[in-house]
Design a protein around this motif. Sequence first.
Motif, short mmCIF file in Angstrom:
data_model
loop_
_atom_site.label_atom_id
_atom_site.label_comp_id
_atom_site.label_asym_id
_atom_site.label_seq_id
_atom_site.Cartn_x
_atom_site.Cartn_y
_atom_site.Cartn_z
N ALA A 282 30.32 61.70 49.64
CA ALA A 282 29.22 61.17 49.06
C ALA A 282 30.71 59.79 49.54
O ALA A 282 29.49 58.86 49.11
CB ALA A 282 30.61 61.42 47.47
N LEU A 283 31.50 59.43 50.09
CA LEU A 283 31.55 58.27 50.72
C LEU A 283 30.74 57.33 51.33
O LEU A 283 30.52 56.54 51.90
CB LEU A 283 32.85 57.98 50.99
CG LEU A 283 33.81 56.47 51.74
CD1 LEU A 283 33.52 55.78 51.32
CD2 LEU A 283 34.79 57.22 52.43
N LEU B 14 27.75 59.31 51.56
CA LEU B 14 26.24 57.68 51.45
C LEU B 14 26.22 56.93 50.61
O LEU B 14 25.39 56.50 50.51
CB LEU B 14 25.82 59.24 49.93
CG LEU B 14 25.18 60.27 50.40
CD1 LEU B 14 25.78 61.49 48.97
CD2 LEU B 14 24.21 60.67 51.01
N VAL B 15 27.71 56.46 49.93
CA VAL B 15 28.03 54.95 49.10
C VAL B 15 27.64 54.36 50.72
O VAL B 15 27.05 53.03 50.14
CB VAL B 15 29.30 54.69 48.57
CG1 VAL B 15 28.88 53.27 48.22
CG2 VAL B 15 28.66 55.57 47.55
N LEU B 16 28.22 54.22 51.70
CA LEU B 16 28.52 53.18 53.23
C LEU B 16 26.65 53.74 53.49
O LEU B 16 26.33 52.33 53.69
CB LEU B 16 28.76 54.13 54.02
CG LEU B 16 29.91 53.71 53.45
CD1 LEU B 16 31.23 54.44 54.70
CD2 LEU B 16 30.93 52.53 53.60
N SER B 17 26.35 54.39 53.58
CA SER B 17 24.41 54.54 54.15
C SER B 17 23.86 53.52 53.57
O SER B 17 23.06 52.76 53.87
CB SER B 17 23.95 55.76 53.94
OG SER B 17 24.65 56.91 54.89
N PHE B 18 23.94 53.53 51.82
CA PHE B 18 23.30 53.07 51.39
C PHE B 18 23.61 51.32 50.93
O PHE B 18 22.43 50.49 50.90
CB PHE B 18 22.76 53.30 50.07
CG PHE B 18 21.94 54.81 49.61
CD1 PHE B 18 20.85 54.51 49.94
CD2 PHE B 18 22.44 55.98 49.88
CE1 PHE B 18 19.54 55.49 50.17
CE2 PHE B 18 22.01 57.10 49.84
CZ PHE B 18 20.07 57.32 50.45
N ALA B 19 24.82 51.68 51.00
CA ALA B 19 25.45 49.67 50.54
C ALA B 19 24.90 48.48 51.84
O ALA B 19 25.31 48.05 51.54
CB ALA B 19 26.50 49.87 50.24
N HIS C 283 24.66 49.88 60.34
CA HIS C 283 24.12 51.64 60.41
C HIS C 283 23.56 52.19 62.34
O HIS C 283 24.86 53.33 61.56
CB HIS C 283 22.82 51.57 60.22
CG HIS C 283 22.49 51.22 58.04
ND1 HIS C 283 22.65 51.78 57.50
CD2 HIS C 283 21.69 49.94 57.98
CE1 HIS C 283 22.36 51.57 56.66
NE2 HIS C 283 21.93 50.20 56.87
N ARG D 297 18.78 54.30 58.03
CA ARG D 297 19.65 55.31 56.61
C ARG D 297 19.24 56.42 57.20
O ARG D 297 19.87 57.61 57.02
CB ARG D 297 19.06 53.96 55.38
CG ARG D 297 19.86 53.46 54.93
CD ARG D 297 19.05 52.57 53.32
NE ARG D 297 19.69 51.78 53.45
CZ ARG D 297 19.06 50.57 52.94
NH1 ARG D 297 18.49 50.66 53.75
NH2 ARG D 297 20.07 49.45 52.77
N ASP E 102 21.33 57.61 59.33
CA ASP E 102 22.78 57.81 59.12
C ASP E 102 22.43 59.25 58.01
O ASP E 102 23.97 59.88 58.50
CB ASP E 102 23.33 56.73 57.79
CG ASP E 102 23.28 55.38 58.11
OD1 ASP E 102 23.38 55.51 59.80
OD2 ASP E 102 22.98 54.76 57.64
#
Length: 596
Positions: A16-17, A19-24, A31, A155, A158
Motif C-alpha cells: 500500500a505504501l 502504491l501511494v508513493l507511485s501515485f504521489a 520515479h 508510474r 513503478d
Amino acid sequence: MATRARGWVAIGAVVALGLVLSFALTERYHHRVLTLVFLWATMGLAWNIISGYAGQISFGHQAYFGIGAYVTVLLAAKLHLAPWLGMLAGVGVAVIAAVLIGTPTFRLAGIYFALATLAYPLIFRIVMDFLGYQEVAIPMMREQPGLFMQFADPRHFDLLALGILAATLVLSRLIEMSRLGYSLRAIKENEQAAEAMGVDSFRCKMIAYMLSAAPAAVVGAVYAHAILFIVTPEAVFGVIVIVQTLTVCLVGGAGTLWGPIIGAAIMIPMSEILDSTVGDRLPGIQGVVYGAALMAVMMYAPEGLYWRLRNTVLALTSGIAPSIRPTPAVPTALAVTTTPAAPGAALLDVRGISKAFLGLQALSDVSFDVRAGEILGIIGPNGAGKTTLFNVLNGFLLPERGDVRWLGQSITGLPPHVVCRRGVGRTFQVVRLFPHLTVLENVMVGAFAHGGTPDHARERARAALDMVGLADRADLAPTGLTTLELRLMELARCLATSPKLILLDEPLAGLSADGVELMAAMIRRARAGGVTVAIIEHTIHALVKLADRLVVLDQGRRLSEGLPGDVTRNPAVIEAYLGKRWLARHGVTHAPDLRA
C-alpha cells in the motif's frame, strides 16, 4: 495465528505504501529511484532465500539476474517476442541453470561454496562476449508500449516493479511458514543437527536455490527495460549487481523479509542522490557509500538494522528477565523407577564395524546389538571410539568394514536424514541448537521428519516439550536456557521425530545431581513410551542404575558386554578406567566396584 496474520498485514502495508508513493511522486527522476528501490529490494529478497534463510552465501547470484536480462532482450531482438513471454523463458532458463550450477556446487560448504559461485557470472560474461553479444539494444516498439514493456509513464514501471516485489514477498513469506522454511533455517544454524532430525539438506538447498533464481531473473528482465535499454555483460553479470544485492541485505538484515526492504529503502536513494549531485566531481561515490555503509553495519549492527532494532524493542518491552528460573520439576509419574522391560528382538545389529582416521584406528571390529525395549549403555574411557561409533550408526561416517542392520535391513552408507526417517533419532555430546529459532521451532524441525503441515508439526512439538517438562519454555530463545533445559530440549527434538531407537551421546554431561536424576527419569519415560535407548555416558554411577546392559569400548574395540553389575566388576574394565599403576599404587588386590 495472530503472528501469522500480522505478517500478511505487514506485507499489505508495504505494498500500500508503494502504491501511494507511485501515485504521489511527480518527477520522472523520483520515479526512477522508486523503481530501483523496488527492484533491488526484490533482488535482495531473492538472494535472501538461499543465503539468508539457508545460510549458503552466494557471491554469484547476478548470474540469474543476467540470464533473465539477456534471454528476454535476445528473444525480443531476434524473434520479436514480447518481453512478458521472454521473461517467463528467462525464469525457466535461470531455474535450469540453478540446477546445473547447484548440483556440483552444493557439495562444497562455507567459504568454498561462496567462492565457487563467483565463477559462474564470469563464465556467462565470457560466453556473451564470445557469442558477440557485447551490446544488445532493446528494439523500439513504441506503437505497442504495453506489449513490449516500453511505457511512457514512469508510474507503469513503478507498478510493475512493485508487483514483482509483492509477489516475491508472498513467496518468501510462504517459504518462512512452510516445512522448507524451518528446514532451511535449521540448516543455516547447524547442518549436522538438521540432518540428524531428518532434514535432507541437499534437497532443501537445491529447492531454495531454484526458487531464488526465479525472481532474480524477473528483476534482470525488468531492469533491462526500465533502466538499461542496452544490455552488456558488465552491466548484468558484473560485480556491481552482487555488491548492491549484498549491501541492501547486509545493511537491512539477512534471513528476514524486512531486511532487504529496509536496506533498499535506505541505500538506493542515498547512493542515487549522491551520484546525481556530486558524482561528476567525485566519480565512484556510489561504491564508496556502499563500502562505508557495510563497514558501519559490520561494526555497530553486524546482523543488520532489522535485527538490531528488533532486539532493542524486545529488550525495552520485555523488561529485565529473571536471571534464574526454576528447574523443570520431575513429574510424579517419572519419579518412580520403571521396571526394566524384557529384552525383545534386535532392532539394531552392529557387525564388525571398523573405522580409521589417517591411520588412527578409532573402531576395530566392533559388534553388538540393541534389543527392542531396553536401555543399552555404552561406556569407555576418553578416546575409546564411542562418538565415532554413533556417527557410523546414524550415517555421518561410512565404516571401512562391517555392516549396520536396522530391522533386518542394511543401513550402512545411508545419509543421516534417511536413517532418522527409518526410526533412529540422535542427540549430540555438545548440544546442537538452532539459536535463531524458538524452543518450540527447534523441536518442530524434528517433528517434520515424517512430513505433515506446520500446524501438525507444532502440535507434535508441543507434546514433546510437555513430555520433558519444557512446555512453558516453548516461546523462548534457546540461548537463554540452562544446560539442563538445553539437554531436555534436544531430547524433545529427538523424540519429535517419532523414533523407535534414540542414540543419546552423553546426555548427563555437565548436569547437577538433581539434573542427572531428572534426565534419567525422562529417559525412562521415553523407554516406557516404547522407545529403545542406546546411551553413551561417562557418569557410570548413574548409568549402571539406568541401563539394562552395558557395552564397554576401549581403544576402539569391544572390551566387555553384559549386565551392569557384572561389567563394573570386570578386571579388564577396571583396568581400562583406572589403569594398572593406580591399582598397584593403592594396593588393590580385589576388583573395586566402579559404581561407587
